[in-house]
Scaffold this motif. Structure first.
Motif, PDB file in Angstrom:
ATOM      1  N   ARG A  46       0.822  -1.220   0.000  1.00  0.00           N
ATOM      2  CA  ARG A  46       0.000   0.000   0.000  1.00  0.00           C
ATOM      3  C   ARG A  46       0.854   1.266   0.000  1.00  0.00           C
ATOM      4  O   ARG A  46       0.542   2.237  -0.690  1.00  0.00           O
ATOM      5  N   ARG A  47       1.924   1.248   0.786  1.00  0.00           N
ATOM      6  CA  ARG A  47       2.725   2.460   0.959  1.00  0.00           C
ATOM      7  C   ARG A  47       3.673   2.730  -0.204  1.00  0.00           C
ATOM      8  O   ARG A  47       3.923   3.887  -0.564  1.00  0.00           O
ATOM      9  N   LEU A  48       4.239   1.677  -0.782  1.00  0.00           N
ATOM     10  CA  LEU A  48       5.314   1.859  -1.755  1.00  0.00           C
ATOM     11  C   LEU A  48       4.900   1.649  -3.202  1.00  0.00           C
ATOM     12  O   LEU A  48       5.532   2.192  -4.116  1.00  0.00           O
ATOM     13  N   ASN A  49       3.892   0.843  -3.429  1.00  0.00           N
ATOM     14  CA  ASN A  49       3.542   0.450  -4.793  1.00  0.00           C
ATOM     15  C   ASN A  49       2.514   1.410  -5.382  1.00  0.00           C
ATOM     16  O   ASN A  49       1.312   1.139  -5.398  1.00  0.00           O
ATOM     17  N   ARG A  50       2.981   2.536  -5.875  1.00  0.00           N
ATOM     18  CA  ARG A  50       2.109   3.559  -6.454  1.00  0.00           C
ATOM     19  C   ARG A  50       2.088   3.409  -7.976  1.00  0.00           C
ATOM     20  O   ARG A  50       3.130   3.491  -8.630  1.00  0.00           O
ATOM     21  N   LEU A  51       0.898   3.204  -8.520  1.00  0.00           N
ATOM     22  CA  LEU A  51       0.777   2.950  -9.950  1.00  0.00           C
ATOM     23  C   LEU A  51       1.199   4.134 -10.817  1.00  0.00           C
ATOM     24  O   LEU A  51       1.571   3.961 -11.977  1.00  0.00           O
ATOM     25  N   GLU A  52       1.170   5.333 -10.239  1.00  0.00           N
ATOM     26  CA  GLU A  52       1.553   6.497 -11.047  1.00  0.00           C
ATOM     27  C   GLU A  52       3.065   6.607 -11.222  1.00  0.00           C
ATOM     28  O   GLU A  52       3.542   7.409 -12.040  1.00  0.00           O
ATOM     29  N   ALA A  56      10.272   1.205 -13.468  1.00  0.00           N
ATOM     30  CA  ALA A  56      11.603   0.942 -12.920  1.00  0.00           C
ATOM     31  C   ALA A  56      11.684   1.358 -11.456  1.00  0.00           C
ATOM     32  O   ALA A  56      12.325   0.683 -10.633  1.00  0.00           O
ATOM     33  N   VAL A  57      11.031   2.464 -11.108  1.00  0.00           N
ATOM     34  CA  VAL A  57      11.010   2.916  -9.712  1.00  0.00           C
ATOM     35  C   VAL A  57      10.252   1.916  -8.848  1.00  0.00           C
ATOM     36  O   VAL A  57      10.689   1.566  -7.742  1.00  0.00           O
ATOM     37  N   ARG A  58       9.132   1.437  -9.356  1.00  0.00           N
ATOM     38  CA  ARG A  58       8.339   0.467  -8.597  1.00  0.00           C
ATOM     39  C   ARG A  58       9.101  -0.841  -8.419  1.00  0.00           C
ATOM     40  O   ARG A  58       9.000  -1.489  -7.375  1.00  0.00           O
ATOM     41  N   ARG A  59       9.885  -1.231  -9.409  1.00  0.00           N
ATOM     42  CA  ARG A  59      10.684  -2.448  -9.262  1.00  0.00           C
ATOM     43  C   ARG A  59      11.738  -2.255  -8.164  1.00  0.00           C
ATOM     44  O   ARG A  59      11.933  -3.147  -7.333  1.00  0.00           O
ATOM     45  N   ARG A  60      12.399  -1.087  -8.155  1.00  0.00           N
ATOM     46  CA  ARG A  60      13.392  -0.828  -7.106  1.00  0.00           C
ATOM     47  C   ARG A  60      12.736  -0.807  -5.730  1.00  0.00           C
ATOM     48  O   ARG A  60      13.293  -1.305  -4.756  1.00  0.00           O
ATOM     49  N   ARG A  61      11.563  -0.232  -5.657  1.00  0.00           N
ATOM     50  CA  ARG A  61      10.841  -0.224  -4.386  1.00  0.00           C
ATOM     51  C   ARG A  61      10.463  -1.648  -3.960  1.00  0.00           C
ATOM     52  O   ARG A  61      10.474  -1.974  -2.767  1.00  0.00           O
ATOM     53  N   LYS A 181       9.851 -18.169   4.962  1.00  0.00           N
ATOM     54  CA  LYS A 181       8.401 -17.977   4.977  1.00  0.00           C
ATOM     55  C   LYS A 181       8.021 -16.549   4.585  1.00  0.00           C
ATOM     56  O   LYS A 181       6.976 -16.328   3.969  1.00  0.00           O
ATOM     57  N   ALA A 182       8.869 -15.576   4.918  1.00  0.00           N
ATOM     58  CA  ALA A 182       8.600 -14.200   4.495  1.00  0.00           C
ATOM     59  C   ALA A 182       8.662 -14.093   2.974  1.00  0.00           C
ATOM     60  O   ALA A 182       7.812 -13.445   2.351  1.00  0.00           O
ATOM     61  N   ILE A 183       9.659 -14.722   2.381  1.00  0.00           N
ATOM     62  CA  ILE A 183       9.787 -14.709   0.918  1.00  0.00           C
ATOM     63  C   ILE A 183       8.593 -15.404   0.275  1.00  0.00           C
ATOM     64  O   ILE A 183       7.988 -14.892  -0.681  1.00  0.00           O
ATOM     65  N   ASN A 184       8.235 -16.560   0.783  1.00  0.00           N
ATOM     66  CA  ASN A 184       7.129 -17.337   0.225  1.00  0.00           C
ATOM     67  C   ASN A 184       5.796 -16.606   0.359  1.00  0.00           C
ATOM     68  O   ASN A 184       4.967 -16.620  -0.560  1.00  0.00           O
ATOM     69  N   THR A 185       5.607 -15.941   1.489  1.00  0.00           N
ATOM     70  CA  THR A 185       4.385 -15.172   1.706  1.00  0.00           C
ATOM     71  C   THR A 185       4.323 -13.981   0.756  1.00  0.00           C
ATOM     72  O   THR A 185       3.271 -13.689   0.164  1.00  0.00           O
ATOM     73  N   ALA A 186       5.447 -13.286   0.604  1.00  0.00           N
ATOM     74  CA  ALA A 186       5.489 -12.140  -0.312  1.00  0.00           C
ATOM     75  C   ALA A 186       5.180 -12.575  -1.739  1.00  0.00           C
ATOM     76  O   ALA A 186       4.420 -11.909  -2.459  1.00  0.00           O
ATOM     77  N   ASP A 187       5.746 -13.696  -2.156  1.00  0.00           N
ATOM     78  CA  ASP A 187       5.491 -14.178  -3.519  1.00  0.00           C
ATOM     79  C   ASP A 187       4.018 -14.497  -3.725  1.00  0.00           C
ATOM     80  O   ASP A 187       3.440 -14.181  -4.769  1.00  0.00           O
ATOM     81  N   SER A 188       3.391 -15.121  -2.724  1.00  0.00           N
ATOM     82  CA  SER A 188       1.984 -15.491  -2.869  1.00  0.00           C
ATOM     83  C   SER A 188       1.071 -14.277  -2.941  1.00  0.00           C
ATOM     84  O   SER A 188      -0.017 -14.341  -3.523  1.00  0.00           O
ATOM     85  N   MET A 189       1.523 -13.151  -2.387  1.00  0.00           N
ATOM     86  CA  MET A 189       0.677 -11.959  -2.346  1.00  0.00           C
ATOM     87  C   MET A 189       0.964 -10.967  -3.463  1.00  0.00           C
ATOM     88  O   MET A 189       0.043 -10.342  -3.999  1.00  0.00           O
ATOM     89  N   ILE A 190       2.243 -10.813  -3.815  1.00  0.00           N
ATOM     90  CA  ILE A 190       2.577  -9.770  -4.801  1.00  0.00           C
ATOM     91  C   ILE A 190       3.392 -10.296  -5.983  1.00  0.00           C
ATOM     92  O   ILE A 190       3.712  -9.532  -6.890  1.00  0.00           O
ATOM     93  N   GLY A 191       3.724 -11.565  -5.988  1.00  0.00           N
ATOM     94  CA  GLY A 191       4.563 -12.096  -7.062  1.00  0.00           C
ATOM     95  C   GLY A 191       3.788 -12.506  -8.287  1.00  0.00           C
ATOM     96  O   GLY A 191       3.999 -13.605  -8.835  1.00  0.00           O
ATOM     97  N   HIS A 192       2.879 -11.654  -8.743  1.00  0.00           N
ATOM     98  CA  HIS A 192       2.012 -11.976  -9.874  1.00  0.00           C
ATOM     99  C   HIS A 192       2.288 -11.035 -11.044  1.00  0.00           C
ATOM    100  O   HIS A 192       2.674  -9.883 -10.844  1.00  0.00           O
ATOM    101  N   ARG A 196      -0.627  -4.323 -11.466  1.00  0.00           N
ATOM    102  CA  ARG A 196      -0.205  -3.748 -10.195  1.00  0.00           C
ATOM    103  C   ARG A 196       1.102  -4.339  -9.688  1.00  0.00           C
ATOM    104  O   ARG A 196       1.936  -3.637  -9.113  1.00  0.00           O
ATOM    105  N   HIS A 197       1.312  -5.633  -9.901  1.00  0.00           N
ATOM    106  CA  HIS A 197       2.434  -6.299  -9.240  1.00  0.00           C
ATOM    107  C   HIS A 197       3.541  -6.782 -10.162  1.00  0.00           C
ATOM    108  O   HIS A 197       4.523  -7.343  -9.679  1.00  0.00           O
ATOM    109  N   ARG A 198       3.403  -6.586 -11.467  1.00  0.00           N
ATOM    110  CA  ARG A 198       4.439  -7.064 -12.382  1.00  0.00           C
ATOM    111  C   ARG A 198       5.807  -6.469 -12.040  1.00  0.00           C
ATOM    112  O   ARG A 198       6.822  -7.176 -12.058  1.00  0.00           O
TER     113      ARG A 198
END
Length: 326
Positions: A46-52, A56-61, A181-192, A196-198
């Motif tokens: 919510r805080r870092l992933n701004r669609l505007e 490249a900035v979103r990938r670094r974030r 588990k943190a990595i696996n959880t992150a992938d399941s939520m935003i690794g799509h 929004r998440h590419r």
């Protein structure tokens, strides 16, 4: 890292999870560690992933977010293991904590629920039950599709939810387990690969691929051993992995899926529908039959139990060798 110590923790965790699993009454009162990790992922999204922002900035974030998550989870694991490691039987308490992040029993029960739903309520009930464990559209699945989906969930999650967390636990103790588990959880939520998440989820997806690479291959080998233990063909499981694992869209999921398919004589995977979009995935164990039936779920559950036992035996062997060498 004392491998004998971490292997002992893993054995305690596997034993507790096999007997107790995830006690629902406890997690209704206290937040599950994975739920806490998920809340952290959602907050950063919510805080870092701004669609505007530029992609490249979103990938670094996204890279920064995953780094923060993994570092934070590892530090929590270290903070928990530091005082417990000095106690005479501290490994037992560490094993209790580790058991919360292993999912043998809950996975078994979820897959069994699909098989039981067929008997109790037919295809409609089975579709509802399988929707609890897979992301594809259950309304488009026939009996074979529901049966394959349940078996594929058992196969893939044997690697992701059983073998992989224990692998990193044995190597690095609670810090390794919590970080995984943190990595696996992150992938399941935003690794799509959605709009929004590419970009933002790129690091989570790639890192999850990396940390699951050794466990996925190990899982396939364990399933082949389990096939032999249950009177099935280990050779067929290995052949299916050799021929088809590399054809899967995921660099890891094809290994346990093709091993399960080979052992059961089933073709798993194949075309399916996700969120209304047809996905033409290749078949795992393409030589097998595609018309999976509810009784095949029962066979897969027996194979899963045997694989969990073989996995625990492998951890016990690591503990024995490490103890003798220490």
């Amino acid at each position: 890292m004392d491998i004998a110590h971490t292997a002992a923790i893993a054995l305690v965790a596997l034993a507790l999870d096999a007997v107790i699993g995830d006690p629902d009454r406890l997690w209704r009162r206290v937040a599950h560690p994975v739920a806490v990790m998920g809340a952290g992922v959602a907050l950063l999204d919510r805080r870092l992933n701004r669609l505007e922002l530029d992609e490249a900035v979103r990938r670094r974030r996204g890279v920064a977010a995953v780094f923060a998550l993994v570092l934070g989870a590892g530090m929590v694991g270290f903070a928990l293991s530091l005082p417990l490691g000095g106690l005479p039987y501290g490994y037992l308490l560490e094993g209790v904590l580790a058991s919360m992040l292993v999912a043998q029993k809950s996975l078994y029960l979820h897959v069994r629920a699909v098989r039981d739903a067929f008997a109790a309520g037919g295809i409609g009930a089975a579709r509802h039950a399988v929707s609890m464990i897979v992301g594809r559209d259950p309304s488009k699945l026939d009996e074979a599709g529901v049966s394959r989906a349940a078996i594929e969930s058992a196969a893939e999650n044997f690697s992701d939810a059983v073998v992989a967390p224990v692998f990193w636990l044995v190597l690095f103790g609670l810090p390794g387990l919590f970080a995984y588990k943190a990595i696996n959880t992150a992938d399941s939520m935003i690794g799509h690969k959605t709009e929004r998440h590419r970009a933002f989820g790129w690091a989570a997806a790639r890192l999850d691929d990396l940390v699951n690479l050794p466990a996925s291959r190990l899982s396939g080998a364990i399933v082949a051993i389990a096939a032999a233990l249950t009177g099935r063909s280990a050779g067929a499981a290995f052949r299916a992995m050799r021929e088809d694992a590399g054809r899967h869209a995921s660099p890891n999921a094809g290994w346990p899926e093709s091993a399960f398919g080979g052992a059961l004589g089933l073709a798993l995977g194949g075309p399916r529908i996700y969120s209304g979009v047809a996905v033409d995935d290749p078949w795992m164990n393409r030589r097998g039959r595609q018309d999976a039936r509810p009784e095949d779920i029962g066979a897969a559950l027996r194979l899963f139990r045997s694989a969990c036992a073989a996995h625990a035996g492998a951890v016990l062997a690591v503990f024995g060798v490490a103890t003798l060498m220490g």
